[in-house]
Scaffold this motif. Structure first.
Motif, mmCIF file in Angstrom:
data_model
loop_
_atom_site.group_PDB
_atom_site.id
_atom_site.type_symbol
_atom_site.label_atom_id
_atom_site.label_comp_id
_atom_site.label_asym_id
_atom_site.label_seq_id
_atom_site.Cartn_x
_atom_site.Cartn_y
_atom_site.Cartn_z
ATOM 1 N N GLU A 264 -5.156 -2.772 -2.841
ATOM 2 C CA GLU A 264 -5.552 -4.560 -3.441
ATOM 3 C C GLU A 264 -3.968 -4.931 -3.452
ATOM 4 N N LYS A 265 -3.901 -6.455 -3.303
ATOM 5 C CA LYS A 265 -2.525 -6.671 -3.579
ATOM 6 C C LYS A 265 -3.195 -7.587 -4.819
ATOM 7 N N PRO A 266 -2.257 -7.466 -5.626
ATOM 8 C CA PRO A 266 -2.422 -7.935 -7.051
ATOM 9 C C PRO A 266 -2.066 -9.753 -6.852
ATOM 10 N N ARG A 267 -3.256 -10.708 -7.416
ATOM 11 C CA ARG A 267 -3.684 -12.865 -7.752
ATOM 12 C C ARG A 267 -3.827 -12.579 -6.447
ATOM 13 N N SER A 268 -4.171 -11.716 -5.614
ATOM 14 C CA SER A 268 -4.287 -12.131 -3.831
ATOM 15 C C SER A 268 -5.018 -13.605 -3.969
ATOM 16 N N ASP A 269 -6.819 -13.598 -5.100
ATOM 17 C CA ASP A 269 -7.375 -14.586 -4.844
ATOM 18 C C ASP A 269 -6.645 -15.650 -5.596
ATOM 19 N N ASP A 270 -6.482 -15.779 -6.677
ATOM 20 C CA ASP A 270 -5.796 -16.598 -7.500
ATOM 21 C C ASP A 270 -4.523 -17.520 -7.187
ATOM 22 N N LEU A 271 -3.953 -16.753 -5.727
ATOM 23 C CA LEU A 271 -2.974 -17.776 -5.252
ATOM 24 C C LEU A 271 -3.798 -17.960 -4.257
ATOM 25 N N LYS A 272 -4.973 -18.002 -3.756
ATOM 26 C CA LYS A 272 -5.411 -18.966 -2.562
ATOM 27 C C LYS A 272 -6.034 -19.762 -3.233
ATOM 28 N N TRP A 273 -6.020 -19.952 -4.379
ATOM 29 C CA TRP A 273 -7.100 -20.937 -4.950
ATOM 30 C C TRP A 273 -6.245 -22.000 -5.171
ATOM 31 N N ALA A 274 -4.952 -21.635 -5.896
ATOM 32 C CA ALA A 274 -3.928 -22.243 -6.532
ATOM 33 C C ALA A 274 -3.087 -22.904 -4.893
ATOM 34 N N HIS A 275 -3.925 -22.782 -3.180
ATOM 35 C CA HIS A 275 -3.469 -23.265 -1.849
ATOM 36 C C HIS A 275 -4.201 -23.888 -1.828
ATOM 37 N N LYS A 276 -5.076 -24.202 -2.132
ATOM 38 C CA LYS A 276 -6.291 -25.084 -1.558
ATOM 39 C C LYS A 276 -5.750 -26.950 -1.649
ATOM 40 N N THR A 277 -6.244 -27.182 -0.809
ATOM 41 C CA THR A 277 -6.147 -28.460 -0.329
ATOM 42 C C THR A 277 -6.930 -29.225 -0.037
ATOM 43 N N ASN A 278 -8.522 -29.281 0.462
ATOM 44 C CA ASN A 278 -9.136 -30.121 0.552
ATOM 45 C C ASN A 278 -10.634 -29.045 0.324
#
Length: 278
Positions: A264-278
């Motif tokens: 598992e890669k650290p903070r992958s879910d955190d980055l997913k939410w940060a990159h949401k645009t809509n």
């Protein structure tokens, strides 16, 4: 070259040519995460706050009742009295480390999509990185409910001890009770202290002084954590342990170990939410 933090905080345009904020309450991910705060979650927070502070008041009364002034009347007693003080300090340090461990775990691993746990407990951490000021708009219950929940069992066990142990046993256990009580207080207050570290206007003078003296988490100190990708300075009660843990590479080594074992890669879910645009 712009840093990762600059890239996330700089507005950009979507496909329709509209400006999309990189972070803050108007961020698409922040809005979606805020809407996941449910009535059931609110009820859990209310119950936790009421139980926690009721038990805390009960235990404080018994701690004061079991305080012995005889500690002041001999050198031996002075030494005995220093032990509870060490218990208080140990409780504060334990709370600081615990705040870092929980913060690191929720920031780094897991997903909002996890059943029950994700929306209830991981969601606030994802929202906080996209909209760091959201916590300043939370009331007392939303800010402190989860931390209060964590202290209910140790406080209840402490209350049971006061009701069932003999006076002699309570005297022997007094340093341990001081440790547990200090730990419970600082765990309970951790998110309130965290909220104050993001509040730049209207703080009481005594809170500002405690921050300036680094008795509780200072605002400037906590900014280090909010540089993307949020991979350091996780302790948010006093922040005393952040520097030594960073020098030891404690969180980094732990992440490498877990990633090596699980993939598992650290903070992958955190980055997913940060990159949401809509």
């Amino acid at each position: 070259m712009a840093s990762p933090a600059d890239k996330l905080q700089t507005p950009k345009e979507n496909e329709a040519g509209q400006t999309v904020p990189r972070w803050g309450p108007q961020h698409a991910g922040a809005r979606e995460l805020a809407n996941l705060y449910s009535p059931g979650k609110r009820c859990q927070e209310w119950v936790s706050v009421v139980l926690c502070f009721s038990l805390m008041a009960f235990n404080l009364v018994h701690l004061l009742t079991n305080f012995h002034f005889s500690h002041f009347w001999s050198i031996l007693s002075h030494f005995q009295w220093s032990i509870p003080l060490y218990g208080l300090l140990a409780g504060i340090l334990t709370a600081d480390f615990a705040s870092g461990f929980v913060h690191w775990g929720a920031d780094t691993w897991g997903s909002v999509d996890l059943p029950i746990f994700g929306k209830a407990f991981i969601r606030p951490f994802r929202e906080h990185h996209i909209d760091p000021t959201a916590i300043t708009r939370h009331d007392f219950i939303e800010t402190n409910g989860d931390n209060c929940m964590l202290t209910i069992i140790p406080l209840a066990n402490m209350a049971y001890s006061f009701l069932t142990l003999s006076p002699a046993e309570q005297y022997r256990n007094y340093p341990w009770h001081c440790y547990v009580f200090a730990l419970a207080i600082f765990v309970t207050l951790t998110n309130q202290i965290h909220k104050w570290s993001h509040t730049y206007f209207g703080l009481p003078l005594w809170v500002q002084k405690l921050q300036d003296w680094h008795v509780i988490l200072p605002r400037k100190h906590h900014r280090v954590h909010h540089v993307s990708p949020h991979e350091t300075y996780f302790c948010i009660t006093t922040g005393w342990l952040n520097y030594p843990l960073e020098k030891l590479g404690f969180w980094r080594n732990l992440e490498e170990l877990i990633q090596g074992v699980t993939g598992e890669k650290p903070r992958s879910d955190d980055l997913k939410w940060a990159h949401k645009t809509n």
